[in-house]
Design a protein around this motif. Structure first.
Motif, short mmCIF file in Angstrom:
data_model
loop_
_atom_site.label_atom_id
_atom_site.label_comp_id
_atom_site.label_asym_id
_atom_site.label_seq_id
_atom_site.Cartn_x
_atom_site.Cartn_y
_atom_site.Cartn_z
N CYS A 137 29.31 -59.76 117.40
CA CYS A 137 29.42 -60.36 116.33
C CYS A 137 30.84 -60.98 115.77
CB CYS A 137 29.06 -59.22 115.09
SG CYS A 137 27.26 -58.84 115.12
N TRP A 221 13.88 -65.19 113.22
CA TRP A 221 14.64 -65.17 114.34
C TRP A 221 15.50 -63.75 114.58
CZ3 TRP A 221 19.61 -64.00 113.16
CH2 TRP A 221 20.02 -64.34 111.72
N LEU A 273 27.17 -61.94 110.93
CA LEU A 273 26.19 -62.90 111.75
C LEU A 273 26.40 -64.51 111.03
CD1 LEU A 273 22.90 -61.10 112.43
CD2 LEU A 273 24.78 -61.96 114.02
N PRO A 274 27.38 -65.36 111.35
CA PRO A 274 27.46 -66.50 110.42
C PRO A 274 26.37 -67.12 110.44
CG PRO A 274 29.33 -66.18 112.21
CD PRO A 274 28.08 -65.19 112.19
N VAL A 275 25.28 -67.17 111.33
CA VAL A 275 24.19 -68.02 111.17
C VAL A 275 23.44 -67.82 109.75
CG1 VAL A 275 23.87 -68.12 113.60
CG2 VAL A 275 22.49 -66.44 112.28
N LYS A 278 22.96 -70.25 106.80
CA LYS A 278 21.81 -71.22 106.63
C LYS A 278 20.61 -70.66 106.20
CE LYS A 278 23.97 -73.51 110.92
NZ LYS A 278 23.70 -73.65 112.39
N ARG B 78 24.51 -67.82 118.67
CA ARG B 78 25.58 -67.66 117.62
C ARG B 78 25.80 -68.74 116.69
NH1 ARG B 78 28.68 -63.79 116.32
NH2 ARG B 78 30.54 -65.06 116.07
N LEU B 84 16.48 -69.23 118.48
CA LEU B 84 16.77 -68.05 119.58
C LEU B 84 16.57 -66.70 118.96
CD1 LEU B 84 19.21 -69.73 121.58
CD2 LEU B 84 17.14 -68.66 122.50
N CYS B 85 15.95 -65.83 119.58
CA CYS B 85 15.88 -64.29 119.17
C CYS B 85 16.76 -63.63 120.24
CB CYS B 85 14.48 -63.88 119.20
SG CYS B 85 13.66 -64.57 117.89
N VAL B 229 10.47 -66.73 117.38
CA VAL B 229 10.64 -66.99 116.20
C VAL B 229 9.50 -67.30 115.27
CG1 VAL B 229 11.34 -69.46 116.48
CG2 VAL B 229 12.34 -67.80 114.70
#
Lengths: 344, 336
Positions: A137, A221, A273-275, A278, B78, B84-85, B229
């Protein structure tokens, strides 16, 4: 173990007040334990309106979670775990909202906050993270644990239990109960699973709202849970909708979504978790955790009504519903038996 | 000016093409292939990072190629948006085995040999008596997304593609190229030709089960469960020398029944599709240079069930061979 309570073969009339995870689980266990049942769930809030459905429902108690004794607390947790595991290995698991989930919990402060003496021995894996895992992280995380546990999504569990409950002859009444006296002539035993409602219903000042707020986001995800210094968590959901949290505001009764809390939660979770920046937001939700130290599972005769209290689970109601419900049912059965004995 | 042809537009072909073209923008690079994503072998695969069915490829190479690819997938995870999982995997055995620690253990997250407590729990959960196993935190990709991503990168770097079925390494289409990077996968069998390349048929079913959060490989039964996913892949078979791309009922039963026995919740999961793919099996991955008729061929094929596991690391080695070739070429030119 199926029990006969009455000597005269008629089923005792049982009411369960409250249709959140506690009420529903008490009703389910009553039907499991008793041969003939006449159970009515009485509530004015169901499903999405319950606090249970706001919660992510992860099996991870706060280390301050408290029953009357340490042994009882441990017993509730252990019994709950085995109850959930029994469903998890059946085809019903996804319908019941159950799923396994492994988790990383990180801290910048200390290792202690990432540990959990209540479940470390119970769950299959609970270990310290390795240095490279700390980087998952981003930079700055100094301590962490990795553990595997389960999660119960009440948006599926509650309807699943309700279906089975009604199928076995259970009844549901939509009504707000203002006093136990109103139930006196109608029921032989009442389970008080009103959560926050007990504050007014019982005048219980030990019950304190612990306000929580979460954001539900689409994240198919995400297959693992992440915690950052505990207050910040990201928990996957059974249908790909994750729960982002949170806040723990003691004695706050604000049921409205606070936009500043949302912003803070989103920011903290995105740091983890920067993702998530979105991710599509599905909903913002608020729940008032019914917090009490200790959780109240005990009998009382109120206004001439035999009551078993089962409330005050705070943030651990979903995970510990089964353990506390089992004790509550036992207490209730004993109350009725003493009633039967006194009739002879 | 050097002209490079990359044969094959699967995961290995795309990776090599991207690495070469991005490093050498002024070199002409064309991918020549009969199939492009989403019709390549990798597209239909489970997308799981895990060295599998790569024969006797040395542990050192598996470690080198695998760890570089793992790092690459980690970076994509990242960044987000690449489907991706990140998730725990469990590799489980019903028969007692002495489990060695893999050479790549230190390069992945959380690698552990499972202890009694964990085995006991998993045995209870999956209703099978498992006596040994491993776990680590891995990645499951949705291969079409990765392939599309690499394809976009290649085009953004002004790479060219040509749809054409090469029939031999002496094919006229290759006349203009001085370097041919051969990532034909199973196609190498006919084209090189290399009879060491054999299909290892795998049949899978895809179901909707977003509540599955672990990758599970029951090594002794052959069943595996790989959630991604979009859906959950249930497998599988590994039938050597089997060219059958059609769905076989017996295999379907094996996959669906076997996986449902492990995770009963899958019994009622909606089945969306089934697929049979031919893994490009070989006794070991062939990654080496070959000078032939004035051309440099860089072979990179035979990855078995480990395309998604090794691609980025293999492409790095291919690039290294290419770098050396250019350097030597320059030295030669300097001598003249």
């Amino acid at each position: 173990m199926v029990t006969d309570i009455n000597m005269d073969n008629s089923s005792p009339r049982i009411a369960v007040i409250g249709a959140g995870v506690i009420g529903m689980t008490v009703a389910k266990i009553l039907q499991q334990e008793l041969r003939n049942t006449n159970i009515t769930i009485i509530a004015n809030e169901f499903l999405e309106d319950t606090v249970s459905c706001v919660a992510a429902g992860i099996f991870r108690p706060g280390t301050s979670f408290k029953g009357p004794t340490k042994d009882i607390t441990k017993k509730w947790i252990n019994n709950s775990w085995y109850f959930w595991q029994d469903i998890l290995k059946t085809p019903e698991a996804p319908k019941a909202g159950l799923m396994s989930v492994s988790s990383y919990i990180f801290s910048k402060e200390n290792q202690f906050v990432t540990r959990n003496h209540l479940i470390e021995d119970l769950v299959p894996i609970y270990r310290t993270v390795e240095k490279d895992e700390l980087k998952l992280c981003g930079e700055g995380w100094k301590y962490g644990s990795y553990f595997s546990t389960i999660k119960i999504g009440c948006d599926r569990y509650l309807p699943w239990v309700e279906k089975s409950f009604i199928g076995k002859g259970g009844k549901i009444e939509i009504k707000k109960i203002d006093s136990f006296a109103s139930l006196r002539s109608k029921f032989d035993l009442v389970f008080n699973c009103t959560g926050m409602g007990a504050k007014v219903l019982c005048g219980d000042h030990d019950l304190v709202a612990l306000r929580g707020q979460v954001i539900k986001v689409k994240a198919p995800w995400l297959k693992m849970a992440f915690y950052g210094d505990y207050d910040t968590y990201i928990i996957p959901g059974i249908d790909g909708v994750a729960t982002l949290g949170g806040v723990r505001q003691y004695d706050s009764y604000n049921k409205e979504v606070c936009k500043y809390d949302s912003a803070a939660i989103l920011e903290r979770c995105c740091k983890l978790l920067p993702v998530l920046k979105k991710a599509e937001i599905v909903a913002h939700k608020v729940g008032l955790r019914p917090h009490r130290m200790p959780v109240r599972v005990e009998p009382e005769v109120m206004d001439g009504v035999k009551v078993v209290h089962c409330y005050g689970h705070g943030g651990y109601g979903v995970m510990c519903a089964p353990g506390t419900a089992m004790d509550a049912v036992k207490i209730g059965v004993d109350m009725l038996r003493s009633n039967a004995r006194s009739k002879m | 000016m050097t002209k490079v042809a990359v044969l094959g537009a699967g995961i290995n072909g795309l990776a090599c093409a991207v690495r070469v073209k991005e490093k050498y923008p002024n070199i002409h690079v064309v991918i020549i292939a009969s199939e492009f994503t989403p019709n390549t072998t990798g597209d239909g695969s489970g997308g799981f990072w895990y060295p599998y069915l790569c024969g006797i490829t040395s542990q050192d190479l598996l470690c080198k190629w695998g760890s570089e690819t793992y790092k690459y997938l980690y970076g994509l995870w990242r960044e987000g948006g690449h489907d991706l999982c990140l998730l725990p995997m469990f590799e489980l055995y019903r028969e007692k085995r002495e489990l060695v620690t893999h050479s790549w253990a230190k390069d992945v997250l959380g690698y552990r040999i499972l202890d009694e407590k964990q085995l006991s729990y998993l045995s209870g959960l999956y209703s099978v008596k498992y006596v040994s196993g491993r776990t680590f935190t891995s990645f499951i990709a949705y291969p079409p997304t990765i392939l599309a991503h690499l394809h976009r990168r290649f085009e953004a770097a002004n790479g060219q593609t040509l749809q054409y079925r090469i029939n031999s390494l002496d094919d006229k289409k290759l006349d203009d190229y001085d370097v041919v990077i051969n990532c034909l996968g199973l196609g190498a069998r006919e084209v090189v030709p290399d009879d060491k390349v054999v299909p290892i048929r795998g049949q899978i079913s895809r179901v909707i089960a977003p509540w599955v959060t672990n990758a599970v490989m029951d090594e002794d039964s052959g069943n595996y469960i790989l959630p991604n996913v979009h859906n959950c892949v249930l497998g599988g078979t590994h039938q050597t020398n089997d060219f059958n791309r059609s769905i076989v009922g017996e295999d379907t039963d094996f996959v669906l029944n076997g996986c449902s026995q492990l995770i009963p919740g899958l019994k009622n999961a909606e089945l969306i599709t089934q697929w049979a793919g031919l893994r490009p099996g070989r006794e070991s991955v062939r990654l080496e240079a070959e000078q032939r008729d004035g051309k440099l061929y860089i072979h990179n094929y035979g990855h078995g069930g480990s395309g998604l596991t090794l691609f980025w690391g293999c492409a790095a080695d291919v690039l290294e061979i290419f770098d050396k070739h250019l350097t030597e070429g320059r030295k030669q030119n300097a001598k003249l």
